[in-house]
Design a protein around this motif. Structure first.
Motif, short mmCIF file in Angstrom:
data_model
loop_
_atom_site.label_atom_id
_atom_site.label_comp_id
_atom_site.label_asym_id
_atom_site.label_seq_id
_atom_site.Cartn_x
_atom_site.Cartn_y
_atom_site.Cartn_z
N THR A 162 -9.34 3.94 0.39
CA THR A 162 -7.85 4.61 -0.20
C THR A 162 -7.59 5.76 1.51
O THR A 162 -6.55 5.30 1.70
CB THR A 162 -8.12 5.84 -0.74
N CYS A 219 0.10 10.85 -3.22
CA CYS A 219 -1.02 11.09 -1.45
C CYS A 219 -0.05 11.58 -0.45
O CYS A 219 0.25 11.45 0.34
CB CYS A 219 -0.44 9.29 -1.32
N GLN A 221 2.08 1.91 -3.47
CA GLN A 221 1.00 2.81 -4.88
C GLN A 221 0.85 4.16 -4.42
O GLN A 221 0.35 4.91 -4.82
CB GLN A 221 -0.53 0.98 -4.21
N LEU A 222 0.15 4.05 -2.83
CA LEU A 222 -0.11 5.47 -2.51
C LEU A 222 1.29 6.48 -2.23
O LEU A 222 0.34 7.73 -3.10
CB LEU A 222 -0.60 5.48 -1.31
N MET A 270 -9.68 7.35 -6.69
CA MET A 270 -9.17 6.93 -4.71
C MET A 270 -11.61 7.84 -4.40
O MET A 270 -11.58 7.89 -3.37
CB MET A 270 -9.12 8.34 -4.68
N MET A 293 -4.04 4.59 3.84
CA MET A 293 -3.24 5.84 4.07
C MET A 293 -3.15 5.35 5.05
O MET A 293 -1.84 5.70 5.84
CB MET A 293 -4.05 7.14 3.03
N HIS A 319 -0.42 10.80 -12.58
CA HIS A 319 -1.31 9.47 -11.66
C HIS A 319 -2.75 10.22 -11.92
O HIS A 319 -3.59 9.85 -10.37
CB HIS A 319 -0.93 10.07 -10.39
N ALA A 358 0.77 -1.31 -0.19
CA ALA A 358 -0.06 0.07 0.42
C ALA A 358 0.80 1.52 -0.07
O ALA A 358 0.68 2.94 -0.68
CB ALA A 358 -0.80 0.00 1.48
N ASP A 359 2.22 1.11 1.07
CA ASP A 359 2.83 2.51 0.81
C ASP A 359 3.24 2.68 -0.14
O ASP A 359 3.36 3.63 -0.99
CB ASP A 359 4.22 1.65 1.41
N GLY A 419 -5.11 6.93 -10.17
CA GLY A 419 -5.43 7.48 -9.19
C GLY A 419 -5.73 7.77 -8.27
O GLY A 419 -6.26 7.85 -6.99
N ARG A 420 -6.04 8.96 -8.99
CA ARG A 420 -7.10 10.01 -8.34
C ARG A 420 -7.94 9.72 -8.64
O ARG A 420 -9.24 9.29 -7.16
CB ARG A 420 -6.43 11.46 -8.56
#
Length: 373
Positions: free
Chosen positions: A181, A96, A89-90, A174, A185, A167, A86-87, A170-171
């Motif tokens: 999401t 993020c 990816q985000l 979210m 985080m 990105h 997750a780290d 990705g946004r």
């Protein structure tokens, strides 16, 4: 590698009597006159570094001391597999990292733990707006986000059209999955805070030393010169609607600046100066000497300097002339700026680059001074 503890007591912090005094600095200058007036605030909190240290660029160069580059790598590898995924990816993808925007309206969140608590208490819409707004100052973006989170496909399509390509997917994910999401985080930052907290007092001392060392600059420089010197080469020109310019020292961002904006403010998470660091190796060359010669030791960067010797240029112009991608050119320009060879001038959406000719004369002088002193 174990995290290094603080090396000396933080007397400055202990003397302060309230959380507000510890987190929000008195404005350096109040220039609130006219349509493009603004004030400069200093915001000295390790909570920014807590988030910035998860950036893919943190520890990318030797501007961050070797021990902390090793700490970053080891610490991230100790995260549980799911958290590490997750780290990546985000936060490796950078967008993020802009969750740090939440700190602007939360001056009491000084530490990593306090930031995680503030994030957990925020709504998914607040967090997602922060991620979107730092790089997208469209006035109706907050309304579009709220409607898209509620399932409005028309709003989602409209939001899509406001986003830069970088990105974008990705946004949008979210917005489609706000709660998932948000939970991811919080999980990443909660796990990271357990690793970051032991080194936080030492980081806080570095930030304080940088702030204190700039007292003369704050007292004597014009706003434009103060911003340029603090950021190491960003020449920011006042923008209509921007009422507050925030300068936040960062250790883990070295040698880069994190630039964020939303509403009526803009923030520069600027790299602390070499003088703020702890001296470890007496034989080591000053970081400024290493940066300068590293910047000059690359053929692409020399081509960029040759182009800028002719005239000021925009990023697109440099990329076109060298037939390279904008992200690649931007990376090279960041290193040239960190070495003091290039000035970036920003005014709203207008950004161009200028060669600092006098810095070229320093190359041989600096190395002679180091070797013969």
């Amino acid at each position: 590698m174990a995290a290094r503890p603080a090396t000396r007591a933080n007397r400055t912090r202990a003397a302060r009597s309230s959380p507000d005094e510890a987190t929000v600095r008195t404005p350096v200058r109040d220039l609130t006159r006219g349509a493009t007036s603004f004030r400069i605030d200093w915001d000295v909190r390790p909570a920014y570094d807590f988030v910035f240290s998860l950036s893919a660029e943190a520890g990318e160069t030797d501007d961050l001391p070797a021990e902390d580059r090793a700490w970053l790598k080891t610490a991230r590898n100790t995260l549980a597999a799911g958290v590490r995924d997750a780290d990546k990816q985000l936060f490796d993808s950078e967008f993020c990292v802009s969750a740090a925007v939440l700190l602007i309206d939360r001056p009491g969140a000084r530490t990593a733990r306090e930031f995680v608590d503030a994030l957990a208490e925020a709504t998914p819409a607040e967090v997602i707006r922060a991620v979107f707004e730092y790089s997208n100052r469209e006035p109706d973006v907050a309304d579009l986000i709220d409607r898209a989170i509620a399932g409005d496909e028309v709003a989602l399509a409209a939001l899509d059209s406001t986003l830069p390509d970088h990105h974008r997917q990705g946004r949008l994910e979210m917005v489609r999955q706000p709660q998932q999401t948000m939970s991811a985080m919080v999980n990443v930052l909660d796990a990271w805070s357990n690793l970051f907290t032991p080194i936080e007092p030492r980081v806080a001392e570095i930030l304080e030393r940088d702030y204190e060392a700039r007292a003369a600059d704050r007292a004597t420089l014009s706003p434009a010169d103060l911003i340029e010197r603090t950021t190491g080469g960003i020449r920011w020109l006042p923008e209509a609607g921007v009422r507050r310019l925030i300068l936040a020292p960062s250790y883990f961002s070295r040698p880069y600046n994190f630039v964020m904006s939303a509403g009526d403010w803009r923030l520069f998470g600027y790299p602390v100066s070499d003088d703020a660091l702890e001296a470890i190796d007496p034989l080591a060359a000053p970081s400024a000497v290493v940066r300068l010669h590293r910047a000059l030791g690359d053929s692409t960067r020399l081509k960029i300097l040759k182009l800028l010797a002719g005239r000021d240029l925009y990023l697109t112009e440099i990329a076109q002339q060298l037939d390279l991608s904008k992200p690649t050119i931007k990376h090279h320009l960041a290193l040239l700026r960190a070495a003091g060879l290039v000035t970036i001038t920003e005014s709203g959406s207008v950004v161009y680059y200028t060669l600092r000719r006098n810095r070229l004369d320093d190359a041989s002088t600096d190395i002679k001074r180091f070797l013969l002193s």
